[in-house]
Design a protein around this motif. Structure first.
Motif, mmCIF file in Angstrom:
data_model
loop_
_atom_site.group_PDB
_atom_site.id
_atom_site.type_symbol
_atom_site.label_atom_id
_atom_site.label_comp_id
_atom_site.label_asym_id
_atom_site.label_seq_id
_atom_site.Cartn_x
_atom_site.Cartn_y
_atom_site.Cartn_z
ATOM 1 N N GLY A 190 0.829 -1.210 0.000
ATOM 2 C CA GLY A 190 0.000 0.000 0.000
ATOM 3 C C GLY A 190 0.858 1.253 0.000
ATOM 4 O O GLY A 190 2.067 1.213 0.246
ATOM 5 N N ASP A 191 0.210 2.404 -0.261
ATOM 6 C CA ASP A 191 0.956 3.655 -0.446
ATOM 7 C C ASP A 191 1.480 4.273 0.840
ATOM 8 O O ASP A 191 2.380 5.110 0.808
ATOM 9 C CB ASP A 191 0.048 4.690 -1.142
ATOM 10 C CG ASP A 191 -0.240 4.315 -2.582
ATOM 11 O OD1 ASP A 191 0.469 3.421 -3.111
ATOM 12 O OD2 ASP A 191 -1.177 4.890 -3.166
ATOM 13 N N VAL A 192 0.906 3.900 1.982
ATOM 14 C CA VAL A 192 1.266 4.569 3.239
ATOM 15 C C VAL A 192 1.884 3.565 4.215
ATOM 16 O O VAL A 192 1.312 2.507 4.477
ATOM 17 C CB VAL A 192 0.009 5.214 3.883
ATOM 18 C CG1 VAL A 192 0.372 5.911 5.186
ATOM 19 C CG2 VAL A 192 -0.641 6.180 2.907
ATOM 20 N N ALA A 281 10.970 1.835 -5.313
ATOM 21 C CA ALA A 281 12.354 1.677 -4.833
ATOM 22 C C ALA A 281 13.226 2.668 -5.564
ATOM 23 O O ALA A 281 13.237 2.701 -6.800
ATOM 24 C CB ALA A 281 12.843 0.251 -5.087
ATOM 25 N N THR A 282 13.959 3.472 -4.820
ATOM 26 C CA THR A 282 14.765 4.526 -5.436
ATOM 27 C C THR A 282 16.067 4.697 -4.654
ATOM 28 O O THR A 282 16.179 4.243 -3.506
ATOM 29 C CB THR A 282 13.965 5.856 -5.452
ATOM 30 O OG1 THR A 282 14.813 6.915 -5.884
ATOM 31 C CG2 THR A 282 13.432 6.220 -4.090
ATOM 32 N N ASP A 283 17.029 5.380 -5.297
ATOM 33 C CA ASP A 283 18.249 5.734 -4.545
ATOM 34 C C ASP A 283 18.111 7.152 -3.975
ATOM 35 O O ASP A 283 19.064 7.719 -3.463
ATOM 36 C CB ASP A 283 19.490 5.602 -5.433
ATOM 37 C CG ASP A 283 19.528 6.626 -6.567
ATOM 38 O OD1 ASP A 283 18.580 7.434 -6.697
ATOM 39 O OD2 ASP A 283 20.513 6.617 -7.327
ATOM 40 N N GLY A 284 16.947 7.741 -4.130
ATOM 41 C CA GLY A 284 16.701 9.118 -3.676
ATOM 42 C C GLY A 284 16.380 10.004 -4.855
ATOM 43 O O GLY A 284 15.607 10.949 -4.751
ATOM 44 N N THR A 285 16.984 9.683 -6.014
ATOM 45 C CA THR A 285 16.703 10.464 -7.220
ATOM 46 C C THR A 285 16.281 9.580 -8.398
ATOM 47 O O THR A 285 15.427 9.962 -9.187
ATOM 48 C CB THR A 285 17.945 11.303 -7.651
ATOM 49 O OG1 THR A 285 19.072 10.441 -7.694
ATOM 50 C CG2 THR A 285 18.229 12.438 -6.686
ATOM 51 N N ILE A 303 15.859 3.277 -0.865
ATOM 52 C CA ILE A 303 14.640 3.637 -0.128
ATOM 53 C C ILE A 303 13.535 2.843 -0.809
ATOM 54 O O ILE A 303 13.276 3.042 -2.001
ATOM 55 C CB ILE A 303 14.359 5.160 -0.206
ATOM 56 C CG1 ILE A 303 15.582 5.955 0.273
ATOM 57 C CG2 ILE A 303 13.122 5.536 0.625
ATOM 58 C CD1 ILE A 303 15.629 7.376 -0.245
ATOM 59 N N ILE A 304 12.889 1.945 -0.090
ATOM 60 C CA ILE A 304 11.996 0.986 -0.739
ATOM 61 C C ILE A 304 10.758 0.739 0.119
ATOM 62 O O ILE A 304 10.841 0.766 1.352
ATOM 63 C CB ILE A 304 12.766 -0.339 -1.012
ATOM 64 C CG1 ILE A 304 11.939 -1.343 -1.832
ATOM 65 C CG2 ILE A 304 13.243 -0.997 0.276
ATOM 66 C CD1 ILE A 304 12.772 -2.521 -2.360
ATOM 67 N N GLY A 305 9.628 0.550 -0.551
ATOM 68 C CA GLY A 305 8.407 0.192 0.173
ATOM 69 C C GLY A 305 7.224 1.008 -0.292
ATOM 70 O O GLY A 305 7.038 1.238 -1.503
ATOM 71 N N VAL A 310 8.309 6.468 0.445
ATOM 72 C CA VAL A 310 9.536 6.444 -0.362
ATOM 73 C C VAL A 310 9.759 7.845 -0.944
ATOM 74 O O VAL A 310 10.870 8.381 -0.923
ATOM 75 C CB VAL A 310 9.442 5.368 -1.480
ATOM 76 C CG1 VAL A 310 10.563 5.536 -2.505
ATOM 77 C CG2 VAL A 310 9.470 3.966 -0.876
ATOM 78 N N GLU A 311 8.673 8.457 -1.391
ATOM 79 C CA GLU A 311 8.763 9.798 -1.967
ATOM 80 C C GLU A 311 9.178 10.823 -0.919
ATOM 81 O O GLU A 311 10.069 11.642 -1.144
ATOM 82 C CB GLU A 311 7.391 10.170 -2.524
ATOM 83 C CG GLU A 311 7.433 11.009 -3.767
ATOM 84 C CD GLU A 311 6.042 11.101 -4.369
ATOM 85 O OE1 GLU A 311 5.346 12.083 -4.039
ATOM 86 O OE2 GLU A 311 5.661 10.174 -5.120
ATOM 87 N N SER A 312 8.546 10.783 0.266
ATOM 88 C CA SER A 312 8.863 11.822 1.260
ATOM 89 C C SER A 312 10.285 11.644 1.806
ATOM 90 O O SER A 312 10.995 12.635 2.010
ATOM 91 C CB SER A 312 7.827 11.857 2.384
ATOM 92 O OG SER A 312 7.699 10.601 2.970
ATOM 93 N N VAL A 313 10.749 10.410 1.984
ATOM 94 C CA VAL A 313 12.133 10.218 2.450
ATOM 95 C C VAL A 313 13.089 10.684 1.344
ATOM 96 O O VAL A 313 14.095 11.350 1.646
ATOM 97 C CB VAL A 313 12.412 8.741 2.817
ATOM 98 C CG1 VAL A 313 13.866 8.548 3.212
ATOM 99 C CG2 VAL A 313 11.505 8.282 3.945
ATOM 100 N N SER A 314 12.772 10.382 0.093
ATOM 101 C CA SER A 314 13.650 10.778 -1.022
ATOM 102 C C SER A 314 13.819 12.292 -1.062
ATOM 103 O O SER A 314 14.923 12.800 -1.283
ATOM 104 C CB SER A 314 13.077 10.324 -2.364
ATOM 105 O OG SER A 314 12.966 8.941 -2.376
ATOM 106 N N SER A 315 12.719 13.018 -0.816
ATOM 107 C CA SER A 315 12.826 14.487 -0.890
ATOM 108 C C SER A 315 13.708 15.018 0.246
ATOM 109 O O SER A 315 14.307 16.067 0.111
ATOM 110 C CB SER A 315 11.432 15.116 -0.837
ATOM 111 O OG SER A 315 10.849 14.882 0.423
ATOM 112 N N LEU A 316 13.833 14.257 1.316
ATOM 113 C CA LEU A 316 14.691 14.697 2.425
ATOM 114 C C LEU A 316 16.158 14.324 2.201
ATOM 115 O O LEU A 316 17.063 15.086 2.516
ATOM 116 C CB LEU A 316 14.215 14.078 3.748
ATOM 117 C CG LEU A 316 12.873 14.579 4.272
ATOM 118 C CD1 LEU A 316 12.412 13.743 5.461
ATOM 119 C CD2 LEU A 316 12.981 16.045 4.686
#
Ligand code: AHM
Ligand code: MG
Length: 318
Positions: A190-192, A281-285, A303-305, A310-316
């Motif tokens: 799920g998204d959250v 799943a991303t490396d942040g970018t 950053i995965i899940g 994943v999006e909010s952690v990536s932006s940080l």
């Protein structure tokens, strides 16, 4: 009058049946995945019967190899050889690409025993696999994988696989007669995220964005779930249908500037499974699935899940 099929669907589909009838995997890919699962049955048995100790050797990263690491690597190699389907493989326990059958149509990337330092504590550990068509993994992206799977050796031995293309992510349990039988199909993310799993946490001393992410999780009163084995920790996300797992770097002078995890055989397969399950799943970018593989030992932040987290952690941390 309609004819009754002589072969109705089994009450408990096994891995081979599922690959054939649900995923409609190509003949050779099905055989390869089944052969990998056979190796993992031996690994599962070895974990239960072999005393955990150091093998006295070091892997290419200078880390002590456990007897079980070496054994698992050997067991997988034997089954890949027997299959005749593999032209080469990349293993965490081998310094270079290993060539097998020149006529084999697949490459396999794997971490034979992820989290093996946890064996003596009797924590869950796992094996991770990605499968590519052809022999050119270096230069490819993990999106080119044709299948990914992992086996989790915990109180129960579980196998989770996907062949992608919307065919879903499916979980099997190793039963008492040594067969992987379907436990749950279509695992989804799920998204959250309600749970968080922060790897390489030492990086918060030098990575302000990561510190902010952890503070946010604490402030939101999310639940911590971290075992130290990414197979167990990411399986937790797939099993509960939500969660976020991170392993990011601490900057140029830190112990792991790009995080601890390896792109090709740790992050790539899990990214394939996470996206197929509806997560990210991303490396942040960059999406992990679109990040080029440049070397066997390449590390990447992960950053995965659950997508929103994943999006909010990536932006940080980006
Ligand atoms: P390994 O392949 O040598 O076992 O290392 C990878 C493991 C991952 O399973 C886990 O997420 C990470 O190392 C844990 O690192 P840390 O203890 O620094 O959080
Ligand atoms: Mg590992």
């Amino acid at each position: 009058m309609s004819k009754a099929s002589a072969c109705p669907a089994p009450t408990k589909p096994n891995l081979n049946w599922h690959l054939m009838h649900h995923s409609e995997a190509e003949h050779d890919l099905r055989h390869l995945i089944v052969d990998i699962s056979r190796a993992c049955k031996y690994i599962s048995y070895s974990i239960q019967t072999t005393e955990a100790g150091l093998a006295g050797t070091k892997n290419e990263f200078g880390e002590d190899q456990l007897a079980l690491d070496v054994l698992a690597d050997k067991e997988i190699r034997e089954f890949l050889c027997e299959s005749g389907l593999v032209c080469c493989y990349i293993s965490e326990e081998q310094p270079d690409i290993v060539e097998l059958n020149p006529d084999g149509e697949y490459s396999v990337v794997f971490d034979p025993l992820d989290g093996s330092s946890l064996v003596d504590a009797n924590f869950a550990i796992g094996s991770i696999f990605g499968i590519y068509k052809g022999g050119d993994v270096i230069g490819a992206t993990p999106r080119e994988q044709v299948a990914a799977l992992y086996v989790l050796y915990g109180p129960r031995t579980l196998l989770v696989y996907s062949v992608g293309d919307g065919k879903g992510v499916h979980e099997f349990i190793l039963n008492d007669v040594g067969e992987f039988v379907l436990l749950r199909d279509y695992l989804g993310i799920g998204d959250v995220a309600k749970n968080y799993s922060p790897g390489n946490l030492r990086a918060i001393t030098t990575n302000d964005g990561y510190k902010k992410a952890v503070d946010t999780w604490l402030g939101e009163e999310k639940t911590l779930r971290y075992s130290g084995c990414m197979v167990a920790d990411i399986h937790h996300i797939l099993s509960k249908g939500q969660g976020v797992f991170t392993n990011v770097g601490g900057g140029a002078d830190s112990k792991y500037p790009d995080g601890k995890l390896r792109h090709v055989f740790e992050c790539g397969p899990f990214a394939f499974l996470a996206e197929e399950a509806g997560g990210a799943a991303t490396d942040g970018t960059t999406a992990i699935l679109d990040k080029k593989i440049t070397a066997v030992d390449q590390r990447t932040p992960l950053i995965i899940g659950s997508k929103n987290d994943v999006e909010s952690v990536s932006s940080l941390v980006a």
